[in-house]
Write a protein that holds these residues in place. Structure first.
Motif, short mmCIF file in Angstrom:
data_model
loop_
_atom_site.label_atom_id
_atom_site.label_comp_id
_atom_site.label_asym_id
_atom_site.label_seq_id
_atom_site.Cartn_x
_atom_site.Cartn_y
_atom_site.Cartn_z
N LYS A 52 0.89 -1.28 0.11
CA LYS A 52 -0.10 -0.17 0.11
C LYS A 52 0.79 1.24 -0.05
N ALA A 53 1.90 1.34 -0.45
CA ALA A 53 2.92 2.43 -0.63
C ALA A 53 3.17 3.03 0.73
N ALA A 54 3.13 2.28 1.68
CA ALA A 54 3.28 2.80 3.23
C ALA A 54 4.69 2.51 3.78
N CYS A 55 5.62 1.39 3.26
CA CYS A 55 6.80 1.04 3.90
C CYS A 55 8.09 1.29 3.36
N GLY A 56 7.85 1.39 1.99
CA GLY A 56 8.96 1.52 1.22
C GLY A 56 10.14 0.35 0.80
N ALA A 57 9.43 -0.99 1.16
CA ALA A 57 10.51 -2.14 1.21
C ALA A 57 10.57 -2.19 -0.34
N CYS A 58 9.35 -1.92 -1.23
CA CYS A 58 9.45 -2.28 -2.70
C CYS A 58 10.05 -1.23 -3.36
N THR A 59 10.64 -0.19 -2.87
CA THR A 59 11.37 0.87 -3.58
C THR A 59 12.45 0.48 -4.82
N LEU A 60 12.07 0.85 -5.97
CA LEU A 60 13.22 1.09 -6.91
C LEU A 60 13.14 2.07 -8.16
N HIS A 61 13.93 2.00 -8.67
CA HIS A 61 13.84 3.31 -9.68
C HIS A 61 13.29 3.10 -10.99
N VAL A 62 12.54 4.09 -11.30
CA VAL A 62 11.77 4.16 -12.94
C VAL A 62 12.31 5.35 -13.35
N ASP A 63 13.20 5.47 -14.31
CA ASP A 63 13.71 6.66 -15.05
C ASP A 63 14.46 7.31 -13.92
N GLY A 64 15.12 6.64 -12.94
CA GLY A 64 15.96 7.36 -12.03
C GLY A 64 15.07 7.63 -10.78
N GLU A 65 13.84 7.66 -10.88
CA GLU A 65 12.96 8.08 -9.71
C GLU A 65 12.67 7.04 -8.89
N ALA A 66 12.65 7.34 -7.36
CA ALA A 66 12.60 6.34 -6.46
C ALA A 66 10.90 6.11 -6.64
N VAL A 67 10.61 5.00 -6.82
CA VAL A 67 9.11 4.55 -6.92
C VAL A 67 8.94 3.42 -5.96
N ARG A 68 7.32 3.41 -5.23
CA ARG A 68 7.17 2.39 -4.65
C ARG A 68 6.45 1.19 -5.25
N SER A 69 7.10 0.21 -5.68
CA SER A 69 6.61 -0.58 -7.01
C SER A 69 5.42 -1.54 -6.46
N CYS A 70 5.11 -1.59 -5.25
CA CYS A 70 3.80 -2.28 -4.81
C CYS A 70 2.51 -1.48 -5.51
N SER A 71 2.57 -0.43 -5.75
CA SER A 71 1.39 0.51 -5.97
C SER A 71 1.82 1.12 -7.41
N TYR A 72 2.53 0.63 -8.09
CA TYR A 72 2.86 1.10 -9.60
C TYR A 72 2.35 0.12 -10.43
N PRO A 73 1.26 0.32 -11.15
CA PRO A 73 0.79 -0.52 -12.20
C PRO A 73 1.70 -0.59 -13.48
N ILE A 74 2.06 -1.92 -13.85
CA ILE A 74 3.02 -2.31 -14.92
C ILE A 74 2.94 -1.39 -16.11
N LYS A 75 1.64 -1.00 -16.46
CA LYS A 75 1.44 -0.36 -17.82
C LYS A 75 2.20 0.91 -17.81
N PHE A 76 2.54 1.66 -16.69
CA PHE A 76 3.20 2.68 -16.57
C PHE A 76 4.70 2.63 -16.79
N ALA A 77 5.10 1.33 -16.92
CA ALA A 77 6.53 1.14 -16.97
C ALA A 77 6.86 0.85 -18.43
N GLU A 78 5.86 1.00 -19.35
CA GLU A 78 6.01 0.76 -20.94
C GLU A 78 7.15 1.97 -21.24
N GLY A 79 8.33 1.14 -21.86
CA GLY A 79 9.27 2.13 -22.61
C GLY A 79 10.10 2.47 -21.44
N LYS A 80 10.02 2.49 -20.29
CA LYS A 80 10.77 3.21 -19.34
C LYS A 80 12.00 2.05 -18.73
#
Ligand code: FES
Ligand code: FES
Lengths: 155, 721
Positions: free
Chosen positions: A41-69
């Motif tokens: 739920k984007a509340a702890c940060g354990a899933c943090t990774l980078h998308v185009d260099g930005e820190a993102v909480r990937s548990c709450s990041y739908p895969i479709k937004f990763a297209e081309g990134k």
């Protein structure tokens, strides 16, 4: 739905429901287990990774937004066998206890240092807001300052 | 107490060997030069303050395994959950077995092949209880290796020197692996004298954790990372309401959702098994469940149920006369602590495979042996048919002293004929935790003409900690009468007081409560040490001296005295307020390790900020001083979190909050920038480390706040707003 993106420098295509969180694609489809599930739920940060260099909480990041990134996980943070300055600093300060939260913290720190190369304690307090239940914050703060130093010397 | 170099009770101590390597099929794999099976009887460490190591009883167990590459695998009876136990074990093994630490791999033993500690991994006991047994076993193995080399080289064993896994003598050289190649007779020599402490290269040194690199590069070492070929993923529905049970469920929609393989209704829970975790979760949300909710619990009904005067009463300590409630000059102060969640970041879960009447389970657990029994019972098979493989834990804190969910995974695997992995969602973690029970305390005291206490009593009420725990036999509660977990830190440690006592009240709550790092220590010390501080203030005395005056002269009392004095001096303690800042002092003793802390607190806009903590602890011999420090730092911040942030509440029969954030925890910005840890070695064996520093922190903070604001805060978490 077919989605194509770069992960740790390599192009990947996956065929999954477009709403699938990026975290589960990384962990269960691409089998990169360094990115952790803690809350979903984007509340702890354990899933943090980078998308185009930005820190993102990937548990709450739908895969479709990763297209081309460009997605970077802890496995791709260093270059080959060379650890990233943040990882080096983490080694020097012997930060991890259980270690579960640590990839998320290191990814958040690496992204912070790109924006603020020499963070103050206040910058750290405001930007590093992940949760560590082993409460390794004291050493993490030291490691973040140390990472800034290593990175500064390297560049 | 001594740093024994002579093995104790040599005649009674025996190693048991399993005959024939072939029967274990290890040689067939070709990987290992030897596996050394042995078993010990319950280990007796009567001279220490620590309960003995308590390994399993009858089957052969394996401790050491040498690979062809001359690496030693140590099959650990304890798991690694961040406390640094694997590192400490590697240090101990390296020093007695003459290996370089890089030649040692520590792994959690499996039930199939390993020796599992029936006492679990907990109670801060791993290093403390295993220090002597591991040294003796490693020394015995060293001797065995020498004897085998002597045979192969036709030389006298006594002329052989060992270092870094290599034997040398009379110009000849041989690795341990070579010495042990093709050994079939595993009878062991007597345990030789242990090395003098001064010869140790690793024990007592702050070497980096052996799992450091793996944790820095994100290796898949946790239960959550475990997989089995062709596995399915599951989500589970369990009660949201306290004390509720499953009445009926309509699973028809869920069954038709994408990826769903099967939905199973079991005893009290429903499992949704699908091809991926997101699919299982989506289908779970489509199950319509009706619950039977007999009583709707509220915060008030809980507080009325759990309080002093209700439930079972047990006097846990008494010396001298009892104070009369409301008597002349008798002062009462009342304290409370809330329900606490474990909130470990790695959720509970398991991956299990049931096949042909046998089960394999991989998971993060503190109780490998008990989990084996639970799985066997749920599937109605023999324990020998259940293999539990313990992984690294993403935090334990006592939450994983009951991992009954392993049985759920195994049951689901049986239903679908494939491996099944499942884990708790964060909401389930918060609502189905085995919480730290709420507590209620009355501290009663009376002072003499000098304002010093002449009588001090701690009356306290708690829910289950040790009582009803899977860890103990069901009779333990009634036999012991007292909840030994709730009692931690509950007794008065100042033995020079003319009169003191502690009285426990116990009730089993409608939701599961159990072990939370340091058990009763956190809340009990908060109450006792806050009260003492208040009395010192009233008497106009320095709180450090006030405490010292209450200490006696025996060895333990002197250890406490030393820790208190040292802490006050290192921190330059004073009890003056400067603006919005003040220091607070408190001390405690837990499991034989006294600890004192001085905190420097500031208050800005009603926000309580801990700027610096000085911590002095006597935990005996620190096998790895760096990891002991890490445990102190972590315990202190976790203690700050519990003392000024965390709280679960019951609303309309449900436990809240259900997510991090609303469950307020100390973050980076709430952590002190300075933590100054000093270790005293009051005895020369290792004592518990991972929990004792959680004792003083709450009271120390409260005592500082009292000086700044004039307010005595008596309820955890402490707030000023
Ligand atoms: S798992 Fe993504 S923030 Fe917790
Ligand atoms: S190291 Fe255990 S949660 Fe952070």
């Amino acid at each position: 739905m077919k989605i194509t993106f770069n992960i740790n420098g390599k192009s990947q295509s996956v065929d999954v429901d477009e709403h699938t969180p990026l975290l589960w694609v990384v962990r269960d489809v691409l089998n990169l287990k360094g990115t952790k599930f803690g809350c979903g739920k984007a509340a702890c940060g354990a899933c943090t990774l980078h998308v185009d260099g930005e820190a993102v909480r990937s548990c709450s990041y739908p895969i479709k937004f990763a297209e081309g990134k460009e997605v970077t996980t802890i496995e791709g943070l260093g270059e080959g066998d060379n650890l990233h300055p943040v990882q080096q600093a983490w080694m020097e300060e012997i930060v991890p206890q259980c270690g579960y939260c640590q990839p998320g913290f290191m990814m958040a720190t690496a992204a912070l240092l790109e924006k603020i190369p020499n963070p103050t304690d206040e910058d750290i307090d405001n930007n590093i807001v992940n949760i560590c239940r082993c409460a390794t914050y004291y050493r993490m703060r030291k490691a973040i300052h140390r990472a800034a130093e290593i990175k500064g010397t390297n560049s | 107490m001594s740093n024994n170099t002579k093995p104790k009770n040599k005649s009674r101590r025996r190693f048991f060997l399993k005959a024939g390597l072939g029967t274990m099929g290890v040689l067939a794999l070709g990987t290992y030069v030897f596996r050394n099976p042995m078993r010990r009887k319950i280990y007796e460490l009567s001279e220490t303050l620590v309960p003995p190591y308590n390994g399993s009883g009858t089957e052969a167990n394996l401790w050491f395994e040498m690979t062809k590459e001359n690496k030693l695998i140590f099959h650990s009876p304890k798991v690694e959950m961040g406390q640094g136990t694997f590192t400490g074990f590697a240090q101990i093994v390296a020093d007695e077995l003459d290996l370089n630490i890089n030649q040692i791999i520590v792994k959690a033993a499996e039930t199939d092949t390993g020796i599992i500690d029936g006492m679990s991994t907990g109670g801060s006991l791993s290093i403390a209880s295993m220090y002597q047994p591991i040294r003796e076993m490693a020394a015995t193995m060293r001797e065995k290796i020498k004897l085998e080399a002597a045979k192969k080289l036709s030389i006298d064993a006594s002329s052989i020197k060992t270092a870094d896994g290599v034997l040398t003598a009379e110009g000849k050289i041989m690795t341990y692996a070579e010495a042990l190649a093709e050994v079939t007779d595993w009878s062991l020599p007597d345990t030789p004298e242990l090395r003098p402490f001064s010869s140790y290269k690793y024990i007592g040194k702050p070497i980096p954790r052996t799992d450091l690199k793996a944790k820095i590069v994100g290796e898949p070492i946790f239960g959550m990372d475990a997989e089995m070929p062709d596995m399915l993923h599951a989500a589970v529905i369990r009660p949201e309401h306290v004390g509720s049970s499953l009445k009926s469920a309509d699973t028809s929609v869920a069954e038709k959702m994408p990826g769903v393989v099967k939905v199973v209704q079991m005893d009290g829970w429903i499992g949704i098994i699908a091809e991926s975790f997101p699919q299982a979760l989506a289908a779970k949300n489509k199950v319509k469940v009706e619950w039977d909710i007999p009583t709707v619990w509220t915060e008030q009904s809980l507080r009325d149920y759990l309080k002093i005067g209700e439930g079972d009463k047990m006097i846990t300590q008494k010396s001298g006369a009892e104070l009369e409630e409301g008597g002349d000059g008798v002062i009462d102060l009342e304290f409370t602590s809330p329900i606490g969640a474990h909130a470990q970041i790695e959720p509970n879960g398991a991956v299990a495979h049931y096949k042909d009447g046998k089960v394999t389970v991989k998971l993060s657990t503190q109780v490998i042996g008990i989990t084996q029994k639970q799985v066997a019972e749920a599937l109605n098979i023999d324990t020998e048919n259940v293999n539990i493989i313990g992984t690294y834990l993403g935090g334990g804190f006592g939450r994983r002293l009951d991992t009954n969910h392993a049985a759920h995974a195994a049951l689901m695997s049986k239903e679908v004929g494939k491996p099944v992995k499942y884990f708790f969602t964060r909401k389930e973690e918060f609502q189905n935790d085995m919480f730290r029970p709420p507590t209620h305390h009355i501290i009663r005291g009376k002072v003499d003409n000098n304002g010093q206490l002449e009588a001090l009593e701690h009356h306290y009420a708690s829910g289950d900690v040790a009582i009803n725990a899977a860890l103990f036999p069901p009779v333990a509660g009634t036999v012991l009468g007292t909840d030994v977990g709730a009692m931690r830190g509950g007794n008065i440690m100042y033995k020079n007081l003319p009169n003191y006592r502690a009285v426990q009240w116990h009730r089993t709550l409608p939701f599961a409560t159990s072990f939370w790092r340091s058990l009763g220590l956190l809340a009990n010390t908060f109450a006792i040490e806050s009260f003492i501080d208040e009395m010192a203030l009233k008497a106009g005395k320095n709180p450090v001296e006030y405490r010292l005056a209450m200490l006696g002269d025996d060895e333990n009392q002197q250890r406490i005295r030393k820790v208190i004095e040292e802490c006050a001096s290192k921190a330059n303690y004073n009890d003056k307020v400067s603006g919005n800042k003040a220091m607070g002092f408190a001390a405690s003793i837990d499991a034989g390790s006294p600890c004192a802390q001085v905190v420097e607190v500031s208050i800005i806009d009603n926000e309580i900020k801990v700027e610096k903590v000085t911590c002095v602890m006597d935990c005996g011999l620190a096998v790895n001083p760096d990891q002991v420090r890490a445990q102190c730092e972590g315990s202190i911040i976790m203690g700050i979190s519990a003392a000024v942030h965390e709280k679960m509440t019951i609303k309309d029969g449900r436990l809240f909050p259900i997510i991090y954030g609303p469950y307020d925890m100390a973050l980076m910005r709430n952590s002190p920038k300075e933590i100054d840890v000093h270790l005293i070695q009051g005895v020369d064996v290792p004592l518990p480390v991972g929990e004792p520093p959680l004792g003083p922190i709450g009271a120390a903070i409260g005592n500082a706040i009292r000086r700044i604001t004039g307010k005595r805060l008596t309820d955890l978490p402490m707030t000023l707003a």
